[in-house]
Enzyme design. Structure first.
Site, short mmCIF file in Angstrom:
data_model
loop_
_atom_site.label_atom_id
_atom_site.label_comp_id
_atom_site.label_asym_id
_atom_site.label_seq_id
_atom_site.Cartn_x
_atom_site.Cartn_y
_atom_site.Cartn_z
N HIS A 85 42.98 47.87 38.82
CA HIS A 85 42.93 46.42 38.63
C HIS A 85 43.25 45.64 39.90
O HIS A 85 43.49 44.44 39.85
CB HIS A 85 43.90 45.99 37.52
CG HIS A 85 43.55 46.57 36.19
ND1 HIS A 85 42.42 46.22 35.51
CD2 HIS A 85 44.18 47.51 35.43
CE1 HIS A 85 42.35 46.92 34.38
NE2 HIS A 85 43.40 47.70 34.31
N ILE A 92 43.99 40.55 42.33
CA ILE A 92 44.49 41.27 41.16
C ILE A 92 43.76 40.78 39.92
O ILE A 92 43.73 39.58 39.64
CB ILE A 92 46.00 41.03 40.99
CG1 ILE A 92 46.75 41.38 42.27
CG2 ILE A 92 46.54 41.81 39.78
CD1 ILE A 92 48.13 40.76 42.35
N CYS A 93 43.20 41.70 39.18
CA CYS A 93 42.56 41.38 37.91
C CYS A 93 43.59 41.62 36.81
O CYS A 93 43.76 42.73 36.33
CB CYS A 93 41.31 42.24 37.70
SG CYS A 93 40.45 41.88 36.16
N ALA A 94 44.33 40.56 36.48
CA ALA A 94 45.37 40.65 35.44
C ALA A 94 45.30 39.37 34.61
O ALA A 94 45.34 38.27 35.15
CB ALA A 94 46.76 40.79 36.07
#
Length: 154
Positions: A85, A92-94
């Site tokens: 992620h 950041i892919c959150a």
């Protein structure tokens, strides 16, 4: 900076200065209410145990109503963790930094969440997101300008 943002950031900074940061997290700089820098050490038994990464928070005038822009810092001494992620440019892919953001979340809470995300990674062969190369070529400087598709989106 808008007074609500400045007031909230002043309160969070005061709490950090009085109570300290959570274990493994250190405030490196907060010279203004635009950009803060933290180090995060991954604790516990994990693939990242003992590794230290740097996180940059950038705040706009809508904080805390809108999420801060958060990304791992890449410089001569640190790089972004290799994680499914986290893109190689530090983005950041959150979901908590996007669709799941809530004004009740604090800077410290975001740090702990990202620290926990790294500590809980069980993948033996670490890899970047599958679209890393394409994303990094076309990504905006500010990760908030990206409309990530989260794995749990339906």
């Amino acid at each position: 900076m808008a007074s609500i943002s400045a007031r909230r950031l002043r309160k969070e900074l005061s709490e950090i200065n009085v109570e300290g940061c959570p274990a493994g997290i250190k405030l490196l700089s907060a010279d203004n209410f635009d950009t803060w820098l933290f180090s995060i050490e991954v604790l516990g038994e994990s693939l990242y145990q003992g590794e230290v990464f740097k996180l940059m928070f950038r705040f706009d005038t809508n904080y805390p109503i809108s999420a801060p822009a958060v990304q791992f810092v890449i410089d001569q001494t640190t790089e972004a963790p290799i994680h499914p992620h986290i893109y190689s440019n530090g983005h950041i892919c959150a979901s908590i930094l996007g669709t799941e953001w809530s004004p009740v979340l604090s800077v410290s809470a975001v740090c702990v969440t990202l620290q926990s995300m790294l500590a809980s990674c069980k993948v033996r062969v670490l890899f970047r997101p599958v679209d890393n190369d394409r994303y990094v070529r076309t990504a905006p400087d500010n990760p908030k300008k990206t409309h990530f598709q989260y794995d749990d989106d339906t």
